[in-house]
Design a protein around this motif. Sequence first.
Motif, PDB file in Angstrom:
ATOM      1  N   THR A  58       0.827  -1.194   0.000  1.00  0.00           N
ATOM      2  CA  THR A  58       0.000   0.000   0.000  1.00  0.00           C
ATOM      3  C   THR A  58       0.871   1.258   0.000  1.00  0.00           C
ATOM      4  OG1 THR A  58      -1.741  -1.150   1.223  1.00  0.00           O
ATOM      5  CG2 THR A  58      -1.793   1.260   1.269  1.00  0.00           C
ATOM      6  N   PRO A  59       0.560   2.263  -0.827  1.00  0.00           N
ATOM      7  CA  PRO A  59       1.335   3.515  -0.783  1.00  0.00           C
ATOM      8  C   PRO A  59       1.360   4.097   0.627  1.00  0.00           C
ATOM      9  CG  PRO A  59      -0.089   3.482  -2.711  1.00  0.00           C
ATOM     10  CD  PRO A  59      -0.474   2.279  -1.890  1.00  0.00           C
ATOM     11  N   GLY A  60       2.552   4.400   1.119  1.00  0.00           N
ATOM     12  CA  GLY A  60       2.705   4.892   2.482  1.00  0.00           C
ATOM     13  C   GLY A  60       2.733   3.805   3.524  1.00  0.00           C
ATOM     14  N   GLY A  61       2.624   2.539   3.087  1.00  0.00           N
ATOM     15  CA  GLY A  61       2.579   1.426   4.022  1.00  0.00           C
ATOM     16  C   GLY A  61       3.935   1.061   4.581  1.00  0.00           C
ATOM     17  N   PRO A  62       3.951   0.174   5.572  1.00  0.00           N
ATOM     18  CA  PRO A  62       5.205  -0.185   6.240  1.00  0.00           C
ATOM     19  C   PRO A  62       6.091  -1.060   5.366  1.00  0.00           C
ATOM     20  CG  PRO A  62       3.407  -1.549   7.051  1.00  0.00           C
ATOM     21  CD  PRO A  62       2.787  -0.522   6.147  1.00  0.00           C
ATOM     22  N   GLN A 368       4.966   4.710  11.077  1.00  0.00           N
ATOM     23  CA  GLN A 368       3.990   5.286  11.988  1.00  0.00           C
ATOM     24  C   GLN A 368       2.649   5.440  11.269  1.00  0.00           C
ATOM     25  OE1 GLN A 368       5.117   9.058  13.663  1.00  0.00           O
ATOM     26  NE2 GLN A 368       3.573   8.946  15.265  1.00  0.00           N
ATOM     27  N   ILE A 369       1.608   4.841  11.860  1.00  0.00           N
ATOM     28  CA  ILE A 369       0.262   4.873  11.287  1.00  0.00           C
ATOM     29  C   ILE A 369      -0.692   5.385  12.356  1.00  0.00           C
ATOM     30  CG2 ILE A 369      -1.566   3.534  10.170  1.00  0.00           C
ATOM     31  CD1 ILE A 369       0.612   1.428   9.489  1.00  0.00           C
ATOM     32  N   SER A 370      -1.330   6.518  12.094  1.00  0.00           N
ATOM     33  CA  SER A 370      -2.250   7.094  13.063  1.00  0.00           C
ATOM     34  C   SER A 370      -3.369   7.817  12.333  1.00  0.00           C
ATOM     35  CB  SER A 370      -1.520   8.073  13.989  1.00  0.00           C
ATOM     36  OG  SER A 370      -1.113   9.228  13.272  1.00  0.00           O
ATOM     37  N   PRO A 375      -4.955   8.371   7.954  1.00  0.00           N
ATOM     38  CA  PRO A 375      -6.251   7.822   8.357  1.00  0.00           C
ATOM     39  C   PRO A 375      -6.724   6.665   7.483  1.00  0.00           C
ATOM     40  CG  PRO A 375      -6.492  10.011   7.372  1.00  0.00           C
ATOM     41  CD  PRO A 375      -5.037   9.800   7.605  1.00  0.00           C
ATOM     42  N   ASP A 376      -6.519   6.735   6.167  1.00  0.00           N
ATOM     43  CA  ASP A 376      -6.960   5.648   5.297  1.00  0.00           C
ATOM     44  C   ASP A 376      -6.185   4.367   5.580  1.00  0.00           C
ATOM     45  OD1 ASP A 376      -8.754   7.364   4.095  1.00  0.00           O
ATOM     46  OD2 ASP A 376      -7.444   7.828   2.396  1.00  0.00           O
ATOM     47  N   LEU A 377      -4.873   4.503   5.776  1.00  0.00           N
ATOM     48  CA  LEU A 377      -4.065   3.329   6.083  1.00  0.00           C
ATOM     49  C   LEU A 377      -4.432   2.756   7.445  1.00  0.00           C
ATOM     50  CD1 LEU A 377      -1.823   1.447   5.157  1.00  0.00           C
ATOM     51  CD2 LEU A 377      -0.158   3.042   6.144  1.00  0.00           C
ATOM     52  N   LEU A 378      -4.776   3.624   8.405  1.00  0.00           N
ATOM     53  CA  LEU A 378      -5.186   3.132   9.721  1.00  0.00           C
ATOM     54  C   LEU A 378      -6.468   2.307   9.610  1.00  0.00           C
ATOM     55  CD1 LEU A 378      -4.891   2.940  12.776  1.00  0.00           C
ATOM     56  CD2 LEU A 378      -6.098   5.133  12.960  1.00  0.00           C
ATOM     57  N   ARG A 379      -7.413   2.741   8.796  1.00  0.00           N
ATOM     58  CA  ARG A 379      -8.638   1.957   8.618  1.00  0.00           C
ATOM     59  C   ARG A 379      -8.310   0.574   8.063  1.00  0.00           C
ATOM     60  NH1 ARG A 379     -10.862   7.070   7.426  1.00  0.00           N
ATOM     61  NH2 ARG A 379     -10.282   6.935   5.218  1.00  0.00           N
ATOM     62  N   LYS A 380      -7.423   0.532   7.085  1.00  0.00           N
ATOM     63  CA  LYS A 380      -7.025  -0.764   6.515  1.00  0.00           C
ATOM     64  C   LYS A 380      -6.305  -1.607   7.560  1.00  0.00           C
ATOM     65  CE  LYS A 380      -5.593  -1.180   2.259  1.00  0.00           C
ATOM     66  NZ  LYS A 380      -4.801  -1.206   0.985  1.00  0.00           N
TER      67      LYS A 380
END
Length: 397
Positions: A58-62, A368-370, A375-380
């Motif tokens: 995912t873009p911006g993912g870990p 870091q995901i918050s 927000p979209d990545l946090l929902r996933k």
Amino acid sequence: MPSATPPRRRSPLGPRLGAAFLIAACLALLAPAAGASTPPGPDPRGSLQDQLEELVRTPGGPPGVIAVLRDGRGSRVVRAGVADLATGRRPDPDDHMRIASAAKAFSGAVALSLVDRHELSLDDTLRERLPRLPEAWGAVTLRQLLNHTSGLPDYSQAPAFVQTVQADPRHRFDSRRLLDYVADQPLRFRPGSQYQYSNSDNIAVALMAEAATGTPYERLLHELVYRPLGLRDTSLPQGHRMPRPYLHGYDVSPPEPPEDVSEVLGMSGVWASGGIVSTPADMTRFIRGYAGGRLYGHDVVSEQRRWIPGAASEPAGPGRNDAGLAIFRYTTRCGVVLGHTGNTLGYTQLIAATPDGRRSLTFSATTQISQALKPDLLRKLRTVQENFVCALLRPRG
């Protein structure tokens, strides 16, 4: 596989280490496990492995994710991506990592162990235990600190604190004076009247534990938590260095390539609120004992599990969140687990276990995901975490 473009290692004063980036990081603090190889439960919605791979893509993912699921019959390790983009090494349960606000569960474990020993009471106040703190804060109780209903102003939001970190991310703070940054501020609300997640709360918890025992907090961690639960690779450092080997934490902000931020920040400025370094293997041992109530008696466990409906950890965990004393209840579509989350520069964490401690999940991501940052990545992420909880709780045939 190693990244085609090796990540840049961020200089402590690098150009992307801006004020907004550091403030977000500060506010966020607003051998494989033994056992049989049979995995706990089937995958509830497709492959757990596929879901981790999708998070990494995912873009911006870990760059890396590792999850450890454990029940009474065995353990399963699911991982995707890499622990180090420069080498391509895979994540391992014995890799060190920053656990961020999951460290608040450790300060809770110390305080509640002292309550069980009658060295502290949940009704003890700051006025009684820490009279040097502002008189206006005096009525705040240990219970209110542990469930974030104290009203204490958050030191990590203080302009002077943020400016110091911005100027020198590795600044060596006096951890026991962090509350001085907000000593001139009143309480944000009447103690006990509402919930507000605050980093100041767990600094005060550690100071109360020291005041009650005359023992440094770091030693209390060893005596009351690490030793009883068999933690071998957990520590509370003051500096910025990570023990080897470690999961490298990254700032992932496309279109820029990921940057290694593992050792950018010193830990003296977060201390009991988020400074602990541990491993997935140790965190599995911790949450099984902590959520399972093995550190203290039934009466204390009952007090810990008096829930504040809808109160979430930071970031929110899977399902519906309710707050107890330094622990959260996550009610998913498949059942209930207890635990804590955390996020800081380069890392996002979830530790959870069933109320009896027999089934556990440790879930670690290397960015870091918050809600504030992604927000979209946090929902996933929360969806994936709930699927992992379902795999954990589903009976095996």
